[in-house]
Design an enzyme around this catalytic site. Sequence first.
Site, PDB file in Angstrom:
ATOM      1  N   SER A  25       0.782  -1.101   0.102  1.00  0.00           N
ATOM      2  CA  SER A  25      -0.086  -0.023   0.054  1.00  0.00           C
ATOM      3  C   SER A  25       1.011   1.226   0.286  1.00  0.00           C
ATOM      4  CB  SER A  25      -1.045  -0.038   1.304  1.00  0.00           C
ATOM      5  OG  SER A  25      -0.199  -0.125   2.354  1.00  0.00           O
ATOM      6  N   ASP A  53       8.740  -2.888  -4.914  1.00  0.00           N
ATOM      7  CA  ASP A  53       7.285  -2.555  -5.077  1.00  0.00           C
ATOM      8  C   ASP A  53       7.272  -1.076  -5.798  1.00  0.00           C
ATOM      9  OD1 ASP A  53       7.566  -4.414  -3.130  1.00  0.00           O
ATOM     10  OD2 ASP A  53       7.284  -3.018  -1.430  1.00  0.00           O
TER      11      ASP A  53
HETATM   12  C1  GLA Z   1       8.991  -5.478   1.308  1.00  0.00           C
HETATM   13  C2  GLA Z   1       9.957  -4.606   0.750  1.00  0.00           C
HETATM   14  C3  GLA Z   1      10.490  -4.822  -0.799  1.00  0.00           C
HETATM   15  C4  GLA Z   1      11.008  -6.511  -0.660  1.00  0.00           C
HETATM   16  C5  GLA Z   1      10.218  -7.211   0.205  1.00  0.00           C
HETATM   17  C6  GLA Z   1      10.538  -8.773   0.186  1.00  0.00           C
HETATM   18  O1  GLA Z   1       7.987  -5.628   0.397  1.00  0.00           O
HETATM   19  O2  GLA Z   1       9.207  -3.400   0.469  1.00  0.00           O
HETATM   20  O3  GLA Z   1      11.586  -4.260  -1.299  1.00  0.00           O
HETATM   21  O4  GLA Z   1      12.388  -6.365   0.069  1.00  0.00           O
HETATM   22  O5  GLA Z   1       9.749  -6.837   1.438  1.00  0.00           O
HETATM   23  O6  GLA Z   1      10.785  -9.381  -0.839  1.00  0.00           O
END
Ligand code: GLA
Length: 415
Positions: free
Chosen positions: A158, A203
């Site tokens: 989010s 993300d």
């Molecule tokens: C979170 C972080 C990502 C990644 C994941 C694990 O979502 O924001 O950058 O490291 O954990 O894969």
Amino acid sequence: MFLTTVGVHRTNGSENTGTRLPAHLQDLSSHHERTVQTLAEDFARRFGDRPTIYQAPGRVNLIGEHTDYNDGFVMPAAIGMCTRVAVAPRDDGKLVVRSENFSEESTFLLDQLPARGSGHWSDYIAGVAKVLAESGIPLTGATLLICGNVPLGAGLSSSASVEVAVGWALMELAGQKIDRTKLAQLCQRAENEFVGARCGIMDQFVASHGKRDHALLLDCRSLEYRLLPLCADARLVICNTMVRHAIAGGEYNQRRAECEAGVKFLSKHFPHVRALRDATLEELASLSGELPDKILRRCRHVISEDARVVQAAEALTRNELSTFGGLMRESHRSLRDDYEVSCAELDLMVQLAEQAQGVYGARMTGGGFGGCTINLVDAGCVDAFQQSVSEGYERATGRKPEIYVCSAADGVGLA
Ligand code: GLA
């Protein structure tokens, strides 16, 4: 990333706009029209202006967990749940931000943005504005009304969806040509430096570059990526355990530190190792007598997970869903046993999925310690899957899970 609501589920719009997410069965795109309309009306009523509305998606990671900050490979897809930002310019140099989810408003002066976040939801907006301004983008004042339906603290990003939607909106308003990769990097920087969460690039990258009906294979070192068509015969089904353990943020940073310790050790013996991405399992094994067991296991997860992502991409390209599912299974076990970022609820959810018919693979997705699993399920078996997993999980935990049947969505853009 760590907007933590332990054990509490909040979805965008559910409290404020009356568009409560049904507990199952949604490709959420059908909700878009109504919500965009409602958001525009709310904006006009509250601020007396006609806004432009942008949206950026949440994401689910198919495979490649905790590899992004190790310069490795990931394979996320953007999903139909998203954050929308209604925006209009203002000429007093202010950033007025209202969140419909939190029913709160914050105001910032663009020329006096705080140096760091304060733990408030508005950090994600002020942080992005600050990083954009520091990178030389001449921001103008703006009124923003923000509303999202990505469940908070569920591991579906989010926060990245807020950052990328706001970043895009502010850049559009400033009349800037937007490079999506640059936008992702700036939003990651805002989260790292302003909010204080040391997340990788996955993300924000997929919120920027995601593509309908595709997963995205990303090399987190070069930032080169490839879009992989998803097979129409299978569905991505996300099961929300409805728990988020409070340790998540601290443990995440600790895993990063453990990986760095592993790199330090490996690079002494193998100078080409700049990140775990560069090491092989054989090199790691050759140091097993010297490396502390915990560091060895952390490194083994990352190195083996990188290999799994590459194999999974090949399997997807050849439409070999059973192979893909097997890699998901291995990924979960590695995250559970070697990386130790799973929890009882995630393990149970995976176990229930693996007992259901028509499931190619199941694993935890995102940072871990709660949140969601991702399941690759034969399209014809989705209804039965939802029912058996939901009943089994509720029977064992007393909690009703939420199950989302997703299709991969586009990255940030006009709503
Ligand atoms: C979170 C972080 C990502 C990644 C994941 C694990 O979502 O924001 O950058 O490291 O954990 O894969």
